[in-house]
Motif scaffolding. Structure first.
Motif, short mmCIF file in Angstrom:
data_model
loop_
_atom_site.label_atom_id
_atom_site.label_comp_id
_atom_site.label_asym_id
_atom_site.label_seq_id
_atom_site.Cartn_x
_atom_site.Cartn_y
_atom_site.Cartn_z
N GLY A 262 -19.14 23.05 40.28
CA GLY A 262 -18.21 22.43 39.35
C GLY A 262 -16.81 22.41 39.91
O GLY A 262 -16.61 22.48 41.14
N ALA A 263 -15.82 22.33 39.02
CA ALA A 263 -14.42 22.25 39.47
C ALA A 263 -13.50 22.84 38.41
O ALA A 263 -13.78 22.78 37.21
N PHE A 264 -12.39 23.39 38.90
CA PHE A 264 -11.29 23.76 38.01
C PHE A 264 -10.52 22.48 37.68
O PHE A 264 -10.28 21.65 38.57
N LEU A 265 -10.09 22.34 36.45
CA LEU A 265 -9.35 21.14 36.05
C LEU A 265 -8.18 21.54 35.17
O LEU A 265 -8.35 21.98 34.04
N SER A 266 -6.96 21.38 35.72
CA SER A 266 -5.76 21.71 34.95
C SER A 266 -5.16 20.49 34.29
O SER A 266 -4.35 20.62 33.37
N GLY A 267 -5.51 19.30 34.78
CA GLY A 267 -4.85 18.09 34.30
C GLY A 267 -3.64 17.72 35.14
O GLY A 267 -2.94 16.76 34.83
N GLY A 268 -3.39 18.47 36.22
CA GLY A 268 -2.34 18.11 37.16
C GLY A 268 -2.86 17.15 38.22
O GLY A 268 -4.05 16.82 38.25
N VAL A 269 -1.98 16.72 39.11
CA VAL A 269 -2.35 15.73 40.11
C VAL A 269 -3.47 16.24 41.02
O VAL A 269 -4.45 15.53 41.29
N ASP A 270 -3.36 17.46 41.48
CA ASP A 270 -4.25 17.95 42.53
C ASP A 270 -5.69 18.13 42.03
O ASP A 270 -6.64 17.58 42.61
N SER A 271 -5.86 18.91 40.97
CA SER A 271 -7.21 19.13 40.46
C SER A 271 -7.80 17.85 39.89
O SER A 271 -9.00 17.59 40.03
N SER A 272 -6.98 17.00 39.29
CA SER A 272 -7.48 15.72 38.75
C SER A 272 -7.97 14.82 39.88
O SER A 272 -8.97 14.11 39.74
N SER A 273 -7.27 14.82 41.02
CA SER A 273 -7.70 14.02 42.16
C SER A 273 -9.04 14.50 42.69
O SER A 273 -9.92 13.70 43.02
N LEU A 277 -12.67 12.28 42.64
CA LEU A 277 -13.49 12.00 43.82
C LEU A 277 -14.87 12.66 43.73
O LEU A 277 -15.85 12.14 44.27
N MET A 278 -14.95 13.79 43.03
CA MET A 278 -16.26 14.40 42.78
C MET A 278 -17.10 13.49 41.88
O MET A 278 -18.30 13.28 42.13
N ALA A 279 -16.47 12.97 40.82
CA ALA A 279 -17.20 12.10 39.89
C ALA A 279 -17.70 10.84 40.59
O ALA A 279 -18.79 10.35 40.30
N GLU A 280 -16.91 10.34 41.52
CA GLU A 280 -17.30 9.16 42.30
C GLU A 280 -18.57 9.43 43.10
O GLU A 280 -19.40 8.54 43.31
N ALA A 281 -18.74 10.67 43.58
CA ALA A 281 -19.85 11.00 44.47
C ALA A 281 -21.06 11.58 43.76
O ALA A 281 -22.16 11.58 44.33
N SER A 282 -20.86 12.09 42.55
CA SER A 282 -21.94 12.83 41.90
C SER A 282 -22.85 11.94 41.07
O SER A 282 -22.37 11.10 40.30
N PRO A 283 -24.17 12.12 41.17
CA PRO A 283 -25.11 11.34 40.35
C PRO A 283 -25.19 11.84 38.92
O PRO A 283 -25.80 11.20 38.07
N ARG A 284 -24.59 12.99 38.64
CA ARG A 284 -24.60 13.55 37.28
C ARG A 284 -23.19 13.99 36.91
O ARG A 284 -22.29 14.01 37.77
N ALA A 285 -22.99 14.31 35.66
CA ALA A 285 -21.67 14.70 35.17
C ALA A 285 -21.16 15.95 35.91
O ALA A 285 -21.89 16.94 36.04
N LEU A 362 -14.71 23.79 42.92
CA LEU A 362 -13.68 23.18 43.78
C LEU A 362 -12.33 23.28 43.09
O LEU A 362 -12.22 23.10 41.87
N SER A 363 -11.30 23.56 43.87
CA SER A 363 -9.94 23.69 43.33
C SER A 363 -9.02 22.68 44.00
O SER A 363 -9.39 22.03 44.98
N GLY A 364 -7.80 22.58 43.50
CA GLY A 364 -6.81 21.67 44.06
C GLY A 364 -5.79 22.34 44.94
O GLY A 364 -4.75 21.73 45.26
#
Length: 632
Positions: A262-273, A277-285, A362-364
């Motif tokens: 999975g990924a850490f998501l703060s809503g900032g530029v780095d983690s959101s980016s 790109l993870m969502a673009e590559a992943s076949p699932r949520a 994954l982190s930013g």
């Protein structure tokens, strides 16, 4: 992600007691809850604690070649191991597992020490070569994974992923290094070229250390360094395209795992980016998680929720109180050395939340250092412009005098707190930047130290480390030099130490795609105006991600994890603050003028001054003294 430890006799091949190596690995068992292993041969012992990520059934360590001439214990991930394996198989190598660990063994056999330049990843490993009677210690380019080592009186060298792995060895002398205390008081962490325990060292980022029996220990060798010496002449659209391509490749390579990710998501530029790109590559949520606070001014969950909805992630949020100081003793245990970045508390909580559902997150981390995203980078850039316009013969006496005369008003609105700005403009750029990254200024430290501490330091000043790094940087412009120093000192000493210890505390592997070395090298070639543009840092990265992220996510002010430590020391921790100057371990060292410490605590409690960060530093130093030197 794992924990490693071991013993190597430098002069003669004395037997190594497996129980002693096992004791060292048991001390770092939290780094590898899925398995343990110890291997010994004359003069060497390697130990391992495993967090299973790749080849769950076949990647046990320490791992040996079929003829048992090479043995390795490895912490981290080699992201390009599949491609390297294919190349090695074409050269005749035969593999017995599907793990990245085995690629290290065959890579070393094929290419020798040059193999490390082919490894793309985060790693610290120790490789024993029976024919050469040598031990080779290696750390990744950016210093994502830690490695401590020390020589002891029986002629052996000890190594471990964390200091506590060395501390259990009965021959390690436990004496504090006062120079490391000065470094800690300046920065809030002990940098990689120092250690709280005298005689212990850390292998530097991008370094290797070769030990050959009978020949002693040579100096560490650097195989990679960040450079700002060259400039790209490509146009902005081409740079944007190249940046996205590099980020995409870095994210995709770090999504390889045989366990939930999975990924850490703060809503900032780095983690959101990273999530985009993870969502673009992943076949699932994509599984994402966010820590929120019950104080509106500190809470970023609304931004994280927007990104989660935009990319349809499987998102979880947990609201915690910022008053989480109950973790103090747990933090002291996991850091060993004193560590005063209070964002470690929420970092621990977000790692804890992630570990409930995933083993890899994954982190930013890294984008601010690479693309000049910190406010101090902007201030340094602007300050250098002022310095370039006003001769030093005018600037230094004028701003120096203003800095001395202007009152220090912690209680005043920000625009009235100009004292530090005047002082920095009166200095040269390296001195000013060295001061800006610090926590407790040099003058304040001098007021706090006892006379005996000042004498013991013998002129050692923590800021000189930054000044030297900036002076010697492979760089063209002042901003380059500041970023280079951050990557050498701040990044491994603070940011990566925090992420490693807090993720490993809960058995979670954290991966940092924005620290991919090719991405960092690309950033180092960017013209300054592609990093700082107007009053905004990370300019090119934000422009490149406009196709993925909303404007108000890209261009909102940076927040980061915030903890209200100043409030704590006027409330629930007020007695702790007052006690530091009393019967604490720190008080018994003789390093500090206890009257000055007591005054700082009293002035903070009354509201006359804001010494919250200083008091937090002293409290964490006190806790570290109790743990490491049994001074409780």
């Amino acid at each position: 992600m794992c924990g490693i430890a071991g013993i190597f006799h430098l002069e003669t091949a004395k037997p190594v007691d497996p129980a002693r190596v096992r004791l060292m690995t048991d001390a770092i068992a939290h780094r590898g809850p899925d398995g343990a292993g110890v291997w010994t041969a004359p003069g060497v012992g390697l130990g391992h604690r495993r967090l299973s990520i790749i080849d769950l059934g076949g990647g046990a360590q320490p791992m040996l070649t079929e003829d048992e001439s090479l043995a390795v214990t490895f912490n981290g991930e080699i992201y390009n191991f599949a491609a390297l394996r294919k190349e090695l198989e074409a050269k005749g190598h035969r593999f017995r597992t599907n793990s990245d660990t085995e690629v290290i063994l065959h890579g070393y056999r094929q290419w020798g020490e040059e193999c490390v330049k082919r490894f793309d990843g985060m790693f610290a490993f120790a490789l024993f070569d029976r024919h050469a009677q040598s031990l080779w210690l290696v750390r990744d380019r950016l210093g994502v994974k830690p490695l401590y080592y020390a020589q002891v009186s029986d002629g052996s060298l000890l190594f471990a992923s964390e200091l506590k792995g060395l501390l259990v060895h009965p021959l390690l002398r436990r004496e504090p290094d006062v120079r490391a205390v000065e470094d800690y008081m300046a920065y809030g962490y002990v940098p990689d070229d120092a250690c709280f325990v005298a005689g212990v060292r850390k292998l530097g980022a991008g370094e290797t250390l070769r030990l050959v029996r009978g020949k002693g220990m040579s100096a560490p060798q650097r195989y990679w360094d960040m450079s700002f010496a060259d400039r790209s002449n490509a146009r902005e659209p081409a740079l944007e395209e190249e940046l996205v391509s590099l980020m995409r490749a870095a994210v995709h390579s770090r999504m390889v795992a045989d366990v939930p990710l999975g990924a850490f998501l703060s809503g900032g530029v780095d983690s959101s980016s990273v999530v985009a790109l993870m969502a673009e590559a992943s076949p699932r949520a994509v599984k994402t998680c966010t820590i929120g606070f019950d104080v509106a001014s500190l809470d970023e969950t609304a931004y994280a929720d927007r990104i989660a909805r935009r990319f349809a992630t499987d998102h979880r949020t947990r609201i915690v109180s910022p008053d989480d100081f109950g973790l103090i003793d747990r933090l002291a245990h996991h850091f060993d050395e004193p560590f005063a970045d209070a964002s470690a508390l929420p970092t621990f909580r977000v790692c804890e939340l992630a570990r409930e559902e995933v083993t890899v997150a994954l982190s930013g981390d890294g984008a601010d250092e690479a693309f000049a995203g910190y406010r101090r980078h902007l201030f340094q850039y602007q300050g250098e412009r002022v310095r370039s316009l006003i001769p030093a013969s005018v600037r230094q006496p004028v701003f120096g005098r203003l800095g001395r005369w202007y009152p220090k008003a912690d209680w005043a609105p920000r625009f009235l707190r100009a004292k530090s700005t005047f002082i920095e403009l009166g200095q040269d750029g390296a001195e000013a930047y060295a001061a800006s990254v610090g926590v407790t200024p040099h003058a304040m430290r001098q007021r706090l130290y006892s006379d005996s501490m000042k004498a013991a330091l013998a002129g050692h000043r923590a800021e000189d480390r930054y000044v030297r790094a900036m002076r010697d940087a492979p760089a063209q412009e002042p901003l380059d030099r500041a970023q280079y120093a951050d990557m050498k000192i701040w990044l491994p000493g603070d940011i990566l130490t925090k992420t490693d210890r807090m993720s490993m505390a809960v058995g979670l592997e954290a991966r940092e795609p924005l620290l991919d070395h090719r991405l960092m090298e690309f950033a180092g070639r960017l013209p300054v105006n592609m990093r700082i543009h107007g009053n905004s840092g990370k300019y090119l990265m934000k422009k490149a991600m406009e196709a993925y992220l909303p404007q108000d996510i890209l261009y909102r002010p940076k927040m980061g994890f915030v903890t209200p430590i100043s409030d704590w020391f006027r409330g629930a921790l007020a007695k702790e603050a007052a006690g530091i100057a009393g019967g604490s371990a720190l008080a018994r060292t003789g390093w500090f003028d206890l009257k000055a410490v007591a005054k700082a605590a009293a002035d903070h409690k009354s509201g006359m001054s804001d010494h919250g960060r200083l008091l937090w530093q002293l409290l964490m130093l006190d806790r570290a003294l109790g743990r490491v030197f049994n001074l409780g």
